[in-house]
Design an enzyme around this catalytic site. Structure first.
Site, PDB file in Angstrom:
ATOM      1  N   ASP A 103      -7.969  13.256 -25.045  1.00  0.00           N
ATOM      2  CA  ASP A 103      -7.865  11.844 -24.673  1.00  0.00           C
ATOM      3  C   ASP A 103      -7.137  11.134 -25.825  1.00  0.00           C
ATOM      4  O   ASP A 103      -7.719  10.906 -26.887  1.00  0.00           O
ATOM      5  CB  ASP A 103      -9.292  11.296 -24.487  1.00  0.00           C
ATOM      6  CG  ASP A 103      -9.319   9.823 -24.129  1.00  0.00           C
ATOM      7  OD1 ASP A 103      -8.294   9.144 -24.325  1.00  0.00           O
ATOM      8  OD2 ASP A 103     -10.377   9.354 -23.674  1.00  0.00           O
ATOM      9  N   LYS A 123      -2.994   0.319 -25.283  1.00  0.00           N
ATOM     10  CA  LYS A 123      -3.437   0.197 -26.692  1.00  0.00           C
ATOM     11  C   LYS A 123      -2.183   0.247 -27.569  1.00  0.00           C
ATOM     12  O   LYS A 123      -1.354  -0.655 -27.470  1.00  0.00           O
ATOM     13  CB  LYS A 123      -4.459   1.287 -26.995  1.00  0.00           C
ATOM     14  CG  LYS A 123      -5.724   1.157 -26.126  1.00  0.00           C
ATOM     15  CD  LYS A 123      -6.797   2.140 -26.499  1.00  0.00           C
ATOM     16  CE  LYS A 123      -8.079   1.890 -25.752  1.00  0.00           C
ATOM     17  NZ  LYS A 123      -8.152   2.554 -24.442  1.00  0.00           N
ATOM     18  N   ARG A 148      -2.478  -2.685 -18.520  1.00  0.00           N
ATOM     19  CA  ARG A 148      -3.825  -2.096 -18.593  1.00  0.00           C
ATOM     20  C   ARG A 148      -3.939  -1.008 -17.530  1.00  0.00           C
ATOM     21  O   ARG A 148      -4.109  -1.300 -16.347  1.00  0.00           O
ATOM     22  CB  ARG A 148      -4.841  -3.204 -18.352  1.00  0.00           C
ATOM     23  CG  ARG A 148      -6.278  -2.815 -18.537  1.00  0.00           C
ATOM     24  CD  ARG A 148      -7.088  -4.040 -18.811  1.00  0.00           C
ATOM     25  NE  ARG A 148      -6.701  -4.603 -20.077  1.00  0.00           N
ATOM     26  CZ  ARG A 148      -7.381  -4.459 -21.220  1.00  0.00           C
ATOM     27  NH1 ARG A 148      -8.500  -3.802 -21.224  1.00  0.00           N
ATOM     28  NH2 ARG A 148      -6.944  -4.998 -22.334  1.00  0.00           N
ATOM     29  N   GLU A 154      -0.632   4.864  -0.400  1.00  0.00           N
ATOM     30  CA  GLU A 154      -1.456   6.068  -0.647  1.00  0.00           C
ATOM     31  C   GLU A 154      -0.599   7.313  -0.488  1.00  0.00           C
ATOM     32  O   GLU A 154       0.223   7.400   0.424  1.00  0.00           O
ATOM     33  CB  GLU A 154      -2.640   6.093   0.326  1.00  0.00           C
ATOM     34  CG  GLU A 154      -3.747   5.162  -0.114  1.00  0.00           C
ATOM     35  CD  GLU A 154      -4.915   5.104   0.856  1.00  0.00           C
ATOM     36  OE1 GLU A 154      -4.937   5.891   1.821  1.00  0.00           O
ATOM     37  OE2 GLU A 154      -5.789   4.258   0.652  1.00  0.00           O
ATOM     38  N   THR A 186      -4.718   5.819 -21.912  1.00  0.00           N
ATOM     39  CA  THR A 186      -4.467   4.486 -21.375  1.00  0.00           C
ATOM     40  C   THR A 186      -3.029   4.131 -21.746  1.00  0.00           C
ATOM     41  O   THR A 186      -2.374   4.859 -22.505  1.00  0.00           O
ATOM     42  CB  THR A 186      -5.410   3.436 -21.993  1.00  0.00           C
ATOM     43  OG1 THR A 186      -5.282   3.514 -23.411  1.00  0.00           O
ATOM     44  CG2 THR A 186      -6.851   3.663 -21.596  1.00  0.00           C
ATOM     45  N   TYR A 197       0.847  -1.197   0.000  1.00  0.00           N
ATOM     46  CA  TYR A 197       0.000   0.000   0.000  1.00  0.00           C
ATOM     47  C   TYR A 197       0.875   1.236   0.000  1.00  0.00           C
ATOM     48  O   TYR A 197       1.895   1.269   0.696  1.00  0.00           O
ATOM     49  CB  TYR A 197      -0.903   0.030   1.246  1.00  0.00           C
ATOM     50  CG  TYR A 197      -2.354  -0.174   0.873  1.00  0.00           C
ATOM     51  CD1 TYR A 197      -2.997   0.765   0.070  1.00  0.00           C
ATOM     52  CD2 TYR A 197      -3.064  -1.294   1.284  1.00  0.00           C
ATOM     53  CE1 TYR A 197      -4.314   0.584  -0.316  1.00  0.00           C
ATOM     54  CE2 TYR A 197      -4.377  -1.484   0.905  1.00  0.00           C
ATOM     55  CZ  TYR A 197      -4.994  -0.534   0.107  1.00  0.00           C
ATOM     56  OH  TYR A 197      -6.289  -0.718  -0.281  1.00  0.00           O
TER      57      TYR A 197
END
Ligand code: DSN
Length: 420
Positions: A207, A236, A242, A63, A233, A61
């Site tokens: 985008d 692609k 991903r 954060e 992203t 973790y």
């Protein structure tokens, strides 16, 4: 104590469940190896990225941001996020990059949360004209929370009509203009979009998810110099894990970082951030440009063969990694039927609406095809010409034997998905 640990191990490592899921992964590996994958948003990652993304980094973790975490033990993890930011900034010449978004949808939502209030006006390309669900579709949180309006492509050329868009923007006075698309095959004029945004006092978000690999290698103009925010992203054309990221001008850095964490997300996925660092590093290497060039050569091969066969291509062709064909007009079937027919022969595409589609979204007039994934598996122009011929034969209801032979020939030229 010993017994307690043994018990835990047995609970977590139950044999049957493990085998069940590993069996399904094996099955999916076989499916991927035996398929001609033409979904324009998909790709195959390298073994290296697979390994990093499946590593023990998933256990941590973290954060917060490097040097300002809400958990202890982040000194090693910080190095990863710092590296991802370094390579990402270098690749796209970014003033600031946030590499924590879990996805492209999340990256878009983070920009909206950072600069919009509920009900603010936004202008984006419509889904039918090639936009994306997160660009204000009524069923997406973007369309539910904000007052999205849409511009369309020209009905005759299927190209973005920048003059019309400018008129619409000047009347609407949106707070934000969204550029970029998930089904637009031509070069997007980011300088013109910036000009329109400045004229109507709007911010500009691009985008670039689909074209990020082409942008990274200079084979599509970059939106970074023109836009306040660039979202993407990584999986692609960029061929990474991903996930997503956001680039912005320095003056927006802290508001974007706050919007991603704690605005939208909790702990960042460090295993994926590490894989993003590798992806950005890979994309900086000269071989990546050779690969992106091959994606473009392959789409041109697909385009020219389709044209020779009389297939109607939306916008007349492609300048990037994807194209759409009008199967309703060419073959008298809808996109859903075409998708299924091709699936029967292990050719994977997706049905898609075309501009001004008279048919509903579940039975649209088009299918969308992309060359990034099969270029990764080693296919060249001749393979794509054969793929175009084979798709033509299947969709026009021709003989099975030739089709099967063609598909076998193409698959023989492919590298296995676990060996890339
Ligand atoms: N961007 C979508 C696509 O193009 O398939 C997925 O969200």
């Amino acid at each position: 104590m010993k017994v307690f640990f043994r018990l835990l191990y047995n609970i977590n490592g139950g044999k049957m469940k493990d085998n069940e899921i590993l069996g399904i992964i094996k099955e999916e590996t076989q499916r991927q190896n035996q398929t001609i994958e033409l979904i324009a948003s998909e790709n195959f990652v390298s073994r290296n990225i697979l390994k990093i993304n499946g590593s023990i980094l998933t256990n941590k973790y973290a954060e917060g941001y490097p040097g300002k975490r809400y958990y202890g033990g982040c000194e090693v993890i910080d190095k990863i996020e710092i590296l991802a930011k370094k390579y990402g900034s270098e690749l796209f010449n970014a003033e600031h990059i946030n590499v924590q978004p879990y996805s492209g949808s999340g990256a878009n939502a983070a920009v909206y949360l950072a600069v919009l209030k509920p009900g603010d006006k936004v202008l984006a390309l419509s889904l039918n004209s090639g936009g994306h669900l997160t660009h204000g579709h009524p069923l997406s949180s973007s369309g539910i929370l904000y007052d999205f309006h849409h511009y369309e492509v020209d009905p005759l050329t299927n190209l973005i009509d920048y003059d019309e868009l400018e008129k619409q923007a000047l009347i609407l006075q949106p707070k934000l203009i969204v550029g970029g698309a998930s089904n637009y095959s031509r070069i997007i004029d980011f300088a013109r979009l910036q000009d329109i945004a400045v004229k109507c006092g709007a911010l500009l978000m691009i985008d670039m998810a689909h074209i990020a690999g082409l942008v990274a290698t200079g084979l599509h103009p970059s939106p970074v110099p023109y836009a306040d925010f660039v979202t993407s992203t990584t999986h692609k054309t960029l061929r990474g894990p991903r996930s997503g990221f956001i680039i912005c001008r320095k003056k927006w850095a802290s508001i974007i970082d706050r919007s991603v964490f704690p605005g939208l997300q909790g702990g960042p996925h460090l295993q994926t951030i590490a894989a993003k660092a590798q992806c950005f590093y890979d994309a900086l290497q000269p071989e990546f440009k050779v690969y992106q060039n091959q994606i473009l050569k392959n789409i041109k091969a697909l385009e020219s063969e389709f044209k020779a066969l009389g297939v109607e291509i939306i916008a007349g062709g492609s300048d990037n990694h994807l194209l759409s064909i009008n199967v309703a007009k060419t073959f008298g079937i809808n996109g859903s039927e075409a998708e299924k027919l091709l699936d029967n022969y292990h050719i994977t595409v997706n049905k898609n609406t075309i501009p001004y589609d008279p048919n509903p979204p579940l039975k649209p007039s088009g299918i969308r095809l992309g060359t990034a994934a099969m270029t990764t598996r080693g296919l060249k122009e001749d393979d794509f010409k054969l793929i175009a011929k084979t798709i033509f034969l299947i969709l026009s209801g021709h003989v099975e034997e030739t089709i099967k032979n063609n598909i076998e020939t193409v698959l023989k030229n492919c590298q296995g998905v676990e060996k890339l």
